[in-house]
Structures are given as C-alpha cells and as structure tokens.
Write an enzyme that holds these catalytic residues in place. Structure first.
Site, PDB file in Angstrom:
ATOM      1  N   ALA A   1      41.512  35.036  64.168  1.00  0.00           N
ATOM      2  CA  ALA A   1      41.638  34.445  62.830  1.00  0.00           C
ATOM      3  C   ALA A   1      43.093  34.355  62.363  1.00  0.00           C
ATOM      4  O   ALA A   1      43.468  33.407  61.682  1.00  0.00           O
ATOM      5  CB  ALA A   1      40.805  35.257  61.830  1.00  0.00           C
TER       6      ALA A   1
ATOM      7  N   CYS B   1      49.321  49.632  64.316  1.00  0.00           N
ATOM      8  CA  CYS B   1      49.974  50.963  64.301  1.00  0.00           C
ATOM      9  C   CYS B   1      51.464  50.845  64.057  1.00  0.00           C
ATOM     10  O   CYS B   1      52.114  51.824  63.714  1.00  0.00           O
ATOM     11  CB  CYS B   1      49.815  51.686  65.644  1.00  0.00           C
ATOM     12  SG  CYS B   1      48.180  51.662  66.303  1.00  0.00           S
TER      13      CYS B   1
ATOM     14  N   ASP C   1      38.108  48.804  67.803  1.00  0.00           N
ATOM     15  CA  ASP C   1      37.895  49.531  66.552  1.00  0.00           C
ATOM     16  C   ASP C   1      36.599  49.190  65.821  1.00  0.00           C
ATOM     17  O   ASP C   1      36.221  49.892  64.890  1.00  0.00           O
ATOM     18  CB  ASP C   1      39.069  49.264  65.594  1.00  0.00           C
ATOM     19  CG  ASP C   1      40.380  49.844  66.109  1.00  0.00           C
ATOM     20  OD1 ASP C   1      40.364  50.533  67.142  1.00  0.00           O
ATOM     21  OD2 ASP C   1      41.409  49.613  65.454  1.00  0.00           O
TER      22      ASP C   1
ATOM     23  N   TYR D   1      52.365  40.801  73.395  1.00  0.00           N
ATOM     24  CA  TYR D   1      52.702  39.542  74.064  1.00  0.00           C
ATOM     25  C   TYR D   1      52.381  38.416  73.102  1.00  0.00           C
ATOM     26  O   TYR D   1      51.590  38.583  72.184  1.00  0.00           O
ATOM     27  CB  TYR D   1      51.869  39.360  75.340  1.00  0.00           C
ATOM     28  CG  TYR D   1      52.126  40.426  76.361  1.00  0.00           C
ATOM     29  CD1 TYR D   1      53.256  40.374  77.175  1.00  0.00           C
ATOM     30  CD2 TYR D   1      51.240  41.485  76.512  1.00  0.00           C
ATOM     31  CE1 TYR D   1      53.501  41.356  78.120  1.00  0.00           C
ATOM     32  CE2 TYR D   1      51.473  42.475  77.460  1.00  0.00           C
ATOM     33  CZ  TYR D   1      52.604  42.407  78.259  1.00  0.00           C
ATOM     34  OH  TYR D   1      52.848  43.379  79.176  1.00  0.00           O
TER      35      TYR D   1
ATOM     36  N   VAL E   1      35.707  32.896  63.608  1.00  0.00           N
ATOM     37  CA  VAL E   1      34.302  32.714  63.960  1.00  0.00           C
ATOM     38  C   VAL E   1      33.480  32.983  62.707  1.00  0.00           C
ATOM     39  O   VAL E   1      33.529  34.086  62.150  1.00  0.00           O
ATOM     40  CB  VAL E   1      33.883  33.659  65.107  1.00  0.00           C
ATOM     41  CG1 VAL E   1      32.385  33.544  65.380  1.00  0.00           C
ATOM     42  CG2 VAL E   1      34.675  33.336  66.382  1.00  0.00           C
TER      43      VAL E   1
END
Lengths: 441, 441
Positions: free
Chosen positions: A33, A42, A275, A61, A80
């Site tokens: 998104a 982090c 997560d 990257y 989505v």
C-alpha cells in the site's frame, strides 16, 4: 503458478525472494500500500534522531532491486481492498483491478493501537505506524519545546532517546509502574532511575484527553496536565487481520492470524507471516503473537519455502529483544518472572549484579541480570540491563532455544576476556545461585 | 577430613572455597609456591599496558580473605617438593615439613614452553609465567626501543597490543602463516593485515638464536636478524605434571594429567583441575587439554564439590575464546576448519562478511564470521573477527554446548537491535549458506 503476497515488508519480501529463488518461473506479485518495500519500522527512532538521513535508507532494498534482480512483480501504492478464494482486488490510484492466485501470503503487519484520544485527531499528535510518519515526527520535534511520549515500551524508550539526542525536553506517561512493562521490576526500576535523570517520567498514570485548539496544547492524565506541542503515541501495535477475516482464516486468542508450524492459515492455500501472524512461543510451547523484525524475516523465509513446495517447520520465537537508553543496554529472552507466573509456571529466580570486566580492570560499570527458572530446573527467561547485555542475551537465546536448564547455563563454556567480562560470567553466577534455590548441587 | 590442594590459582582456590562451603569442618590446606593466590595470569598484558596498577589487583582475592572469610588454610611461598600416598612434603623458606591428606587436588597450572634459546638466559629475554614476570616486562618495556615478541597466539597478540599502547616499536616473529595459528586463514589474515599496519609482522619465520653480550641485543631467525632490547617469548605453555607423575597418575596424550568426568585422576583420592589437567573437548567428545581461565574456575568448583562428597559431572570445555587487537575483536568457539580436518571430520564451511549494524545505519564497520559444520549438519565451530564478535561467540558457545546443527543456528531467535546488528544475524546467514552446501532446505 501464481503467488500473491499482500504486504511488502520484511516477511513479504523475504517470502517473495525465497519463492523466486526456488521457483524462478512462477509469477510472484507483491502488493504494497505504501511507496516503500522492505521498510524497517524499527529504524524510525534512528531516523528521528538523525542517524538515518532519508526514508529510502530505511528500506533494506528498493523496488527496482526486487523487480530487476529478483524478478518479483512488486507493486507499490497498491492496496488490497478485498481478498477471496483465488482472487484479490487491488486499488491503485483510484483504479481497481483483480488478480488471481494459487497461493496467497498475508503479510499485512501491524498498525498502531491508539488510545481512545486517538492519533492525528489534532495537529501535533502522532502515532508511529509507517516509516512515512517518521518525517513528520522529526520535523515536528525540531520545532517542539515540550514533547510528550505516551507509553514506554521499546518504541517509547527509543523515541525518548531520539528526542534527548535532539536536546528536547521530554515527559513520558506510562500506565505501568516502570518502563518496559514486560520486564520485571529489578530491570525496569534500573531503567527508570536512568530515565528520571533526564526526563520527567510519570509512572502509573493514564492519559485521559489530548487537548488543543488548532493543534495540540496539552495532555491530560488522571493525575495531572502536561504542556505539549508534540505528542507521540507509543502505545503498542495491533495486527492487521481484516483481509484474513474476509478469507475466513482463523484468528488466534491474541487477535493475530492463527498459523500452524508451516505458517499455513486455516484456509487452504493461504499462508500468513510476519507481524500479523501468531506463531509458537518456544519457551511456553503455546501460540503467541510476537511482532518483531528478526522473526518476521525468518517467517517470510519459511512461508516462502513452503509455498514453493518445501516442508520447512518454523519453530517459533523466544521474543528475544535488545534496546538501549543512551549508554544503558537492556535485553530479554524468554519470559520475565511476571510473564512466567501469568503463564502458570511455578518459578524461582536469581538476580545478579556483576562487574562489566575482570575484577582487576576497574571501570565502575556493571550489569544486572535476572534469570527465571521452573522448579524442575528448566530456564524460562533471562533479562539484563547495564553493559555487556547483548552477549548475554545472545547466549541466553541460544540456550533457551534448546530448552536448556540451569546446569546447561552453568556449564556452557562462555568465553572470558578480561576487559569485557568477569571470569565468572553473570549467566553462570545466576545459574549457580539457582542451584541453591532449587536444592541441586 | 584433611584436604591438600597443590596450587592456589583459579582452580585451586575455587575448589578450596567450594569444599569449605560444603564441609565447613574439614581441614583444607592450599600450598602456593608464589606470594599470590587466585592470581590471574590472563591479566598480565593489561598490567603491562598500564590498565592494572599493582600485582595485588591481579588477584581476585587476597590471602587474608581466603583465610579469614572462608576458613581456608592458605600457605603462600610454600612449594610442594614431593607428593606420595597420603602425604606431601612442602618447602618454605628453606625449611621442609610434611602434611597428610585424605583427598588431594593437583592444581599446579602451567609454565611457559620456552624455545631452546630459552627464557632469562640473557637479561632482557622474558617469558610470561607468573604474574611477577609482569613487573619486569613492564619496567623493561618502558625503557626499550626495540621489542621483539616471539609467538602470536592470544598472549602474543595481547602483549603486542600492550606494547603499542606504550607507544613502542614492535617486531613479531611467528612460525605459522598468520597470527592465532589455531584459527583459519580467513580470520588470521584479517588480523594479520590489521597488525601489519602498526608492527613488523614476520610470518613463517623461526627463531634460531637470541644473542647479546651482557643483555639481549638481537634475535636471529632463519630469515633475518632483528635488533632487540626486550624479547618476550609468548610461545605457549606446558602443564606442570611432575608431582602427578610422582604419584603415579596417568598422563594423557596431550601431556596434561588425565582425568575422568568427575575430575578424578587415575590415583584413588587424587583429583586434578585447571590448566594442568585434561578434560573433554565437548565438540569432539575426546580428551583434550584446554588451559583457559573460565574452565579452570569451573573445574575447581566441580573438583571441590566431588571432594566434598557430591557427584558432579564436568562436561568439558569448548575452548571458547575472545581477545582483541586494538579495536578488532576476535573470537572462537569449538573447532576451526583446520582443527576439524585434523580431528578427522568431513566438513563444510561458510564465511560471511556482514555489516555491524542495520543496513540503514551506516558506519563502515563489519564482522567476518566463519562457521564449520560436519556433513550431517552438526556445527563444529565458529570463528569471527571485527565488531560485535563477543555476542556471536556467546551464542555459538551456547549452541555448540548443546550439540546444535545448522538448523538450530538458523532458527535461534537472536535479538535484533538496529544500531548493534543487522536483522539477519551473521550466525543466521552463515547457517543459511551451509543449508545450500549441505543440500538441505
């Protein structure tokens, strides 16, 4: 075969990379998104503190690397909006398209669990969700005179550290009795005393309202009122499970997506990783929700391996953690005593304060280390604060992973180097102290 | 009962303390030839470098502590000159007396293994045996212009480091192709390149003569000649086993005293512990001689427990080690590739060069880590050099202690903290690389 991955964070991109390595001809699509992939939330406090210059640096990257070097069909800015049996519907720039899948990976991550007072309800009230929030916080912090951080878990601590490096006046509001509420008081109080030297640390206090006219002006708690021109809510995260629910995937007690040891959800062909997903807590052997970056990467690797046709078991996580507040290192692997008691264990514990170096090289620094064990001798967790914490949490993580007992902790041959450790390592001393409490040796 | 302990170093004093704790009424005598007890020879380079002021500081505790607080009958300046069945003969200040024992512990440590050229044959040629040698070396170093260190194992490296901190010109003569000859070339060469920036490092060179008129003037090797006004021989140690031989105790292949897993020698009632004794190498499962301080302390604890009537098994040592050369940390646990091959293993290995921190926090520093495994996947050893070495050697020590394989190294949940480690830990990456070489996963 066609693979669709929802979410281009650590788990999603690790899985995509793994699938393309094992099945180079498969069509692997990642829908993300935001504008960033393999983004590292982090790193946000280090961006705020100025160690990291640009948001691009916060991504392992960039998109073109994944597209060109790894052959992954990455699509950013693509949300989505619906997921069903064999298809997803994706919205991009206001347009909507449908894509089919043979395997689906849900790697939707988390979002900030905000107070009822809410995030962005007022200018100057921020949550720490995506890495894009970091720019706002950094810019606002530079101009702010009074900063209030709500919550003092890892993110809260690191955000306070960042604000101090910007030479800001900080107030911290914490509901619990000390920072890092998952830790026991021996470690938490030590951190609290360190923080109190530099910030106003308000323990056992609950935020009621965040008030202001055009922008935030004050934070009202059950015990007082604090002037604020920047409020950062570090009050935890919750998993993004809406699409999983749409698909009919089972949600665990934690609220995250239930997975088996191969990271399959309850729906055929649908995996979850990172997560947003539950896995096993290696210490308790029970399902747990442990949203941390290193496990998320490994879950991506495992889910990717299994989607590509392998049979790799993910053993779970120890919730191993490290952080620091200025010079004080803090870390934990496995359970604290309070977590162990809550999980129903009958425990003994030992807390050791040990020199940071061999006795003959004085430097005044120390480490406080607490070890918690079951009555049968199995070690459940280690926490520490001070100097030289990371190596003890590495050693403890390794032994906890192997289900070690106090004798293993005593007899493991940890290396000794006088400027960096005492000859009796604090892990060894803690284990020896537990021998006595357990009546062995 | 009467216990006699020969040697008041780490093993001897740990055993004495343990026996008095478990059997407070027993008569525990420790005979120590030097003036110091619980002396720490590992600290000598730090004394030479000036971190440690006095020799007393190099002792964990002094004689009066052991006498008064622990009730141990410690006798310094007391050399055991003969040991027989139930007795020892002790020389002190030229006088001789006999003492009886029901249990005997041999904790006689090591002495320098000198070159044929010899130690103290000339003024200015020193070995590093007792902590008393440290004063001589430090004083001589202060005046010296040209220092030659022979040998570059741990002690050699740390002695070079000490001399550089005293701003001295140093030449190192090493028989092997790189410093720390037990390490593999990937790590050894990295250290060598670091040393070559600051000292003259002569590899593959053998000392033939150490020459001088009244005092040392030069070192002659098979390849050259080096001016020297101080020569420090760091050419290893050998175990003190004369008394053990007198008693008829079995000597192992290594030349050290053979012990069983309870640290009993082959002679009834006689135990051995510390640097003079063999134990088990946990990785190979075979007898090995591993003279290091942390194992010596634990061996003392175990031997003391067993002398006092318990039944504690000593599992052995991993030869875990840490050292550093200026800012470069170096460490090892288990076997290097060359040691593994020599021990008869069919091995694979992976060497990883990894950032010291999360990718987004640049600092240019790195760690080089090598992992060696058997073809069946069991890990045999880990070596590393760079920054963040100690935590990896702690983690590796713990896993090697538990007989872990490459999958355990991959799946152990090591903690991630962006300023201190990359999200894929080098231990994890090395294990992943070995998956490929082993054809698993």
């Amino acid at each position: 075969l066609r693979v669709v991955i929802i979410g281009g964070g650590a788990a999603g991109m690790a899985a995509a990379s793994r699938i393309k390595r094992l099945q180079p001809k498969w069509d692997v699509k990642v829908f993300e998104a935001s504008r960033y992939v393999s983004h590292a939330p982090c790193g946000i406090p280090f961006h705020v503190a100025g160690y990291v210059e640009s948001l691009d640096d916060l991504c392992a990257y960039d998109v073109s690397f994944f597209r060109e070097d790894r052959g992954i069909d990455v699509r950013i800015g693509s949300r989505v909006v619906e997921a069903g049996d064999g298809y997803v519907i994706v919205e991009r720039n206001g347009e909507v398209e449908e894509h089919g899948w043979d395997h689906l990976l849900i790697a939707t991550g988390t979002r900030p669990a905000t107070l009822s007072a809410g995030c962005r309800v007022l200018e100057g009230v921020m949550c720490v969700g995506s890495i894009e929030d970091s720019v706002y916080i950094r810019d606002a912090a530079k101009k702010a005179k009074n900063i209030v951080i709500v919550g003092s878990g890892y993110l809260g601590i690191e955000m306070v550290d960042a604000m101090l490096r910007l030479h800001k006046k900080v107030t911290v509001i914490e509901m619990g009795s000390h920072p890092l509420p998952e830790y026991d008081v021996e470690i938490g109080e030590l951190l609290k005393r360190n923080m109190e030297k530099l910030v106003e640390f308000r323990a056992n206090e609950r935020v009621l309202e965040i008030e202001g006219r055009d922008r935030v002006e004050r934070v009202v708690t059950d015990k007082g009122e604090y002037k604020a021109d920047l409020v950062v809510l570090c009050t935890g995260v919750e998993p993004n499970v809406e699409l999983a629910k749409q698909l009919g995937a089972k949600i665990g007690d934690s609220g995250a997506i239930w997975t088996d040891e191969y990271l399959r959800t309850s729906v055929d062909g649908v995996f979850a990783a990172g997560d947003c997903a539950e896995t096993t807590n290696i210490v308790t052997g029970r399902s747990d929700w442990i949203p941390l970056a290193a496990p998320a990467n490994k879950m991506g690797y495992v889910a990717g391996s299994n989607i590509a046709g392998m049979n790799v078991r993910y053993p779970g996580s120890l919730k191993s953690q490290l952080t620091s507040f200025l010079d004080l290192e803090i870390g934990k692997a496995g359970l604290s005593e309070k977590e162990a008691v809550k999980a129903g264990y009958d425990v003994v514990s030992a807390t050791v304060i040990s020199r940071a170096r061999a006795k003959y090289i004085p430097d005044g620094k120390s480490i406080t280390l607490k070890m918690v064990a079951e009555r049968n001798g199995r070690v459940l967790g280690v926490q520490a604060a001070g100097v030289g914490v990371s190596k003890r949490i590495y050693g403890a993580s390794a032994l906890l992973y192997k289900g070690a007992n106090v004798e293993d902790f005593f007899f493991t041959d940890f290396p000794f180097y006088p400027p960096k450790s005492p000859v009796w390592d604090p892990l060894v001393i803690a284990a020896r102290n537990l021998f006595r409490k357990l009546g062995i040796k």
